[in-house]
Motif scaffolding. Structure first.
Motif, PDB file in Angstrom:
ATOM      1  N   ASN A   9       0.853  -1.204   0.000  1.00 10.89           N
ATOM      2  CA  ASN A   9       0.000   0.000   0.000  1.00 10.89           C
ATOM      3  C   ASN A   9       0.883   1.246   0.000  1.00 10.89           C
ATOM      4  O   ASN A   9       1.325   1.714   1.038  1.00 10.89           O
ATOM      5  CB  ASN A   9      -0.926   0.002   1.230  1.00 10.89           C
ATOM      6  N   LYS A  10       1.122   1.754  -1.191  1.00  7.55           N
ATOM      7  CA  LYS A  10       1.927   2.981  -1.281  1.00  7.55           C
ATOM      8  C   LYS A  10       1.125   4.164  -0.748  1.00  7.55           C
ATOM      9  O   LYS A  10      -0.089   4.254  -0.964  1.00  7.55           O
ATOM     10  CB  LYS A  10       2.312   3.252  -2.743  1.00  7.55           C
ATOM     11  N   GLN A  11       1.818   5.086  -0.074  1.00  6.89           N
ATOM     12  CA  GLN A  11       1.143   6.239   0.547  1.00  6.89           C
ATOM     13  C   GLN A  11       1.921   7.521   0.297  1.00  6.89           C
ATOM     14  O   GLN A  11       3.150   7.493   0.187  1.00  6.89           O
ATOM     15  CB  GLN A  11       1.076   6.039   2.069  1.00  6.89           C
ATOM     16  N   LYS A  40     -12.684  -7.012  12.298  1.00  8.72           N
ATOM     17  CA  LYS A  40     -13.891  -7.517  12.957  1.00  8.72           C
ATOM     18  C   LYS A  40     -14.513  -6.442  13.839  1.00  8.72           C
ATOM     19  O   LYS A  40     -13.809  -5.662  14.466  1.00  8.72           O
ATOM     20  CB  LYS A  40     -13.523  -8.714  13.852  1.00  8.72           C
ATOM     21  N   ASP A  41     -15.819  -6.415  13.911  1.00  5.39           N
ATOM     22  CA  ASP A  41     -16.565  -5.467  14.750  1.00  5.39           C
ATOM     23  C   ASP A  41     -16.415  -4.009  14.286  1.00  5.39           C
ATOM     24  O   ASP A  41     -16.798  -3.087  15.008  1.00  5.39           O
ATOM     25  CB  ASP A  41     -16.157  -5.558  16.236  1.00  5.39           C
ATOM     26  N   SER A  42     -15.829  -3.799  13.131  1.00  4.05           N
ATOM     27  CA  SER A  42     -15.761  -2.431  12.609  1.00  4.05           C
ATOM     28  C   SER A  42     -16.900  -2.255  11.613  1.00  4.05           C
ATOM     29  O   SER A  42     -17.258  -3.180  10.886  1.00  4.05           O
ATOM     30  CB  SER A  42     -14.423  -2.204  11.888  1.00  4.05           C
ATOM     31  N   ASN A  43     -17.506  -1.058  11.585  1.00  4.31           N
ATOM     32  CA  ASN A  43     -18.494  -0.803  10.530  1.00  4.31           C
ATOM     33  C   ASN A  43     -17.896   0.047   9.418  1.00  4.31           C
ATOM     34  O   ASN A  43     -18.592   0.758   8.702  1.00  4.31           O
ATOM     35  CB  ASN A  43     -19.792  -0.206  11.085  1.00  4.31           C
ATOM     36  N   GLY A  44     -16.576  -0.014   9.289  1.00  2.07           N
ATOM     37  CA  GLY A  44     -15.896   0.717   8.227  1.00  2.07           C
ATOM     38  C   GLY A  44     -15.999   0.009   6.888  1.00  2.07           C
ATOM     39  O   GLY A  44     -16.628  -1.044   6.758  1.00  2.07           O
ATOM     40  N   VAL A  45     -15.401   0.655   5.868  1.00  8.46           N
ATOM     41  CA  VAL A  45     -15.278  -0.021   4.576  1.00  8.46           C
ATOM     42  C   VAL A  45     -13.825   0.039   4.139  1.00  8.46           C
ATOM     43  O   VAL A  45     -13.094   0.982   4.461  1.00  8.46           O
ATOM     44  CB  VAL A  45     -16.181   0.601   3.475  1.00  8.46           C
ATOM     45  N   LEU A  46     -13.402  -0.988   3.410  1.00  3.17           N
ATOM     46  CA  LEU A  46     -12.058  -0.997   2.862  1.00  3.17           C
ATOM     47  C   LEU A  46     -12.170  -0.770   1.364  1.00  3.17           C
ATOM     48  O   LEU A  46     -12.935  -1.456   0.684  1.00  3.17           O
ATOM     49  CB  LEU A  46     -11.373  -2.327   3.165  1.00  3.17           C
ATOM     50  N   VAL A  47     -11.459   0.263   0.883  1.00  6.15           N
ATOM     51  CA  VAL A  47     -11.624   0.651  -0.524  1.00  6.15           C
ATOM     52  C   VAL A  47     -10.292   0.627  -1.262  1.00  6.15           C
ATOM     53  O   VAL A  47      -9.217   0.785  -0.670  1.00  6.15           O
ATOM     54  CB  VAL A  47     -12.233   2.071  -0.666  1.00  6.15           C
ATOM     55  N   GLU A 109      -2.969   3.689  -1.942  1.00  5.75           N
ATOM     56  CA  GLU A 109      -3.635   2.777  -2.876  1.00  5.75           C
ATOM     57  C   GLU A 109      -4.924   2.192  -2.303  1.00  5.75           C
ATOM     58  O   GLU A 109      -5.910   2.010  -3.011  1.00  5.75           O
ATOM     59  CB  GLU A 109      -2.655   1.686  -3.298  1.00  5.75           C
ATOM     60  N   TYR A 110      -4.886   1.884  -1.026  1.00  9.79           N
ATOM     61  CA  TYR A 110      -6.061   1.306  -0.356  1.00  9.79           C
ATOM     62  C   TYR A 110      -6.294   2.088   0.931  1.00  9.79           C
ATOM     63  O   TYR A 110      -5.337   2.460   1.607  1.00  9.79           O
ATOM     64  CB  TYR A 110      -5.822  -0.172  -0.003  1.00  9.79           C
TER      65      TYR A 110
END
Lengths: 345, 345
Positions: A9-11, A40-47, A109-110
């Protein structure tokens, strides 16, 4: 990519607070890894990030100042900005794998987005996806709210737009033309002036870098004065505009890019003129107008499809080109909305 | 006095354009004569002037500048200003001998007013006649329109008024208190600060001449910020206020007396703050609000009679004292509305 897979994951990392405009050396590119999975237990999203937006406000977040609505960046961490992304994994009921979204994400990147409620879902993909960083994203609503809500335009009025070839300015000018206004824009090169006149349909335009006296330039373009000024630059241009406003004129204070490199902004001296001419000047923040987004889309999407509104982008390729693209905003290197494409699907 | 009688008519003559605040030597007193009769075929009125009003805008008319709504004075001629007068002869069907009027007249004992349509008739004489130069005249409607129409106040809001002991400021503060606002005023002496707190009911007040840093003074008085600023002074005070406005605050730009002695006004630098805080700044000219005069009287006269609103005047006696009284406005010598009484009936 499989769910949970660990990938590179380049930043883009912000080094430390700045005082002027940003330089490329204020950033570094670092490589980390990321699990393509929402914890787990997160309501986030991974994009997966596809397009990143370069916007002038980002300069303000690189400073150690109070004021801006969004908190400053943290030194030695990844910078954030508006972007378009594809959902890879979701812990939130409103989002599922494959959804396209726009909103604030990391320059990487993500991204794991922990407050996905602030994201907008992208439902219309018959227009370029990158448009959701510009005409169909934050700059689009900025132009829409600033022009229609703050400037309260009427047919036939005289409208001036500064930074008119930029992401917001090109739209304001076209909205004003659609409304039957006389529209003049200022920009920083002959190429941009040509764009304004030949592509965006402005009635006139001038290169502010070639004008010794903005008051003279404005009087040449507006012999009878200005009804509406959409201010993207502040400083000396705003001061000159104040000398040329007509009675009951309106000024939308959107941003002041000409001032972001100054520790002490230029003083604006002609503030008695708004008294004489009964002028209203109003600052606004686009966040307040996000509830209008659906209405905005309904109004702007057909115009794009019917080519009643056109949009010019300047697309830099790859995350590594991000710092130079962002830095270029402040010297006006970009022609049209500056986007960074980091992936196409 | 008989109709047509020729009498002495002392006048205050303006010598020549000025660049700073006026000095007494910019004026002279001349004696002419006048026939107390409207010329044949004129629809003017001939009046005996009773009270003259000293107002900050008069300084602007002594300068050779474009901008102000009313044209500059003509050198070597009598200056004009608001006043209260009694009609001695009339060629206009709306006015008759004995009527009391207020409006613009010459600084002289008798004036021939050729556009009497612009005069207001005085119907209520149970209040001091001189009030029609102030609380019931132009400064009164200025305070009323600027506060209620431009500032759009709400109960409980935090209101700041500069030049708060002046003709307009003392009223704005009292209107704001009647509305249930928290009100702070600035003025230029301890005596005026005491008036604000003890007579006009301001919640707090400060002497700006004793403050090194207006930002500090404002933060002390408004720890949670300012919702409404009624600006009578401009310049550094306006700049400091911009640092202390709350979200969606409103600023009425009424006049900028602190700047009238400067060829180049002080620069206002904090204009990004109205963007961050979504602040509306609006200039206004009282002339636009004269159609509200009847409504204004209906609202303010009962407050005066019931002593819910009080008014402090500083009355100079005699036309000869006029120049000193006018000049004194700009050093803040007056305490309360500066009036010149030239006759009592």
């Amino acid at each position: 990519m499989e769910k949970g897979e660990e990938v590179r994951n380049k930043q883009v990392i912000f080094r430390d607070y700045i005082e002027n405009y940003p330089k490329e050396s204020d950033f570094s590119i670092k490589e980390k890894t990321i699990h393509l999975e929402v914890p787990k237990d997160s309501n986030g999203v991974l994009v997966k990030n596809l397009y990143l937006s370069c916007d002038p406000y980002m300069c303000l977040l690189m400073k150690k100042i109070k004021g801006p609505v969004v908190p400053s960046y943290t030194p030695c961490s990844v910078i954030t900005g508006y972007g378009v992304a594809r959902v890879l994994d979701s812990g939130h009921p409103n989002f599922k794998k494959g959804d396209l979204v726009w909103g604030t994400m990391g320059w990487e990147e993500y991204s794991l987005i922990t407050k996905p409620e602030d994201l907008f879902k992208i439902d219309h993909t018959d227009v370029p996806l990158s448009y959701y960083t510009g005409i169909l994203g934050m700059p689009g609503i900025t132009a829409y709210a600033g022009f229609y809500e703050i400037c309260a335009p009427k047919k036939g009025e005289c409208v001036f737009v500064s930074a008119a070839a930029g992401a917001v300015g090109q739209l304001v000018g076209q909205f004003a033309k659609l409304m039957g206004c006389y529209v003049v824009g200022s920009a920083g090169s002959q190429q941009k002036v040509d764009l304004l006149k030949n592509k965006f349909g402005f009635d006139a335009a001038f290169n502010y870098k070639e004008e010794h006296d903005f008051d003279v330039a404005l009087k040449r373009c507006f012999p009878d004065g200005i009804d509406i000024y959409f201010d993207n630059v502040g400083g000396k241009m705003l001061d000159a505009v104040l000398l040329n406003m007509r009675n009951h004129g309106r000024i939308a204070l959107c941003g002041m890019i000409s001032q972001y490199n100054l520790e002490q902004p230029e003083g604006v001296t002609n503030l008695m003129n708004p008294v004489y001419q009964r002028v209203r000047m109003e600052g606004f923040v686009v966040l307040d107008y996000y509830p209008l987004y659906a209405k905005f889309l309904d109004s702007v999407l057909p115009c794009i499809r019917e080519e009643k509104i056109v949009y010019v982008e300047d697309v830099a390729e790859g995350l590594e080109s991000g710092p130079a693209a962002l830095v270029g905003l402040f010297s006006g290197r970009n022609v049209g909305k500056q986007v960074v494409a980091i992936a196409r699907d």
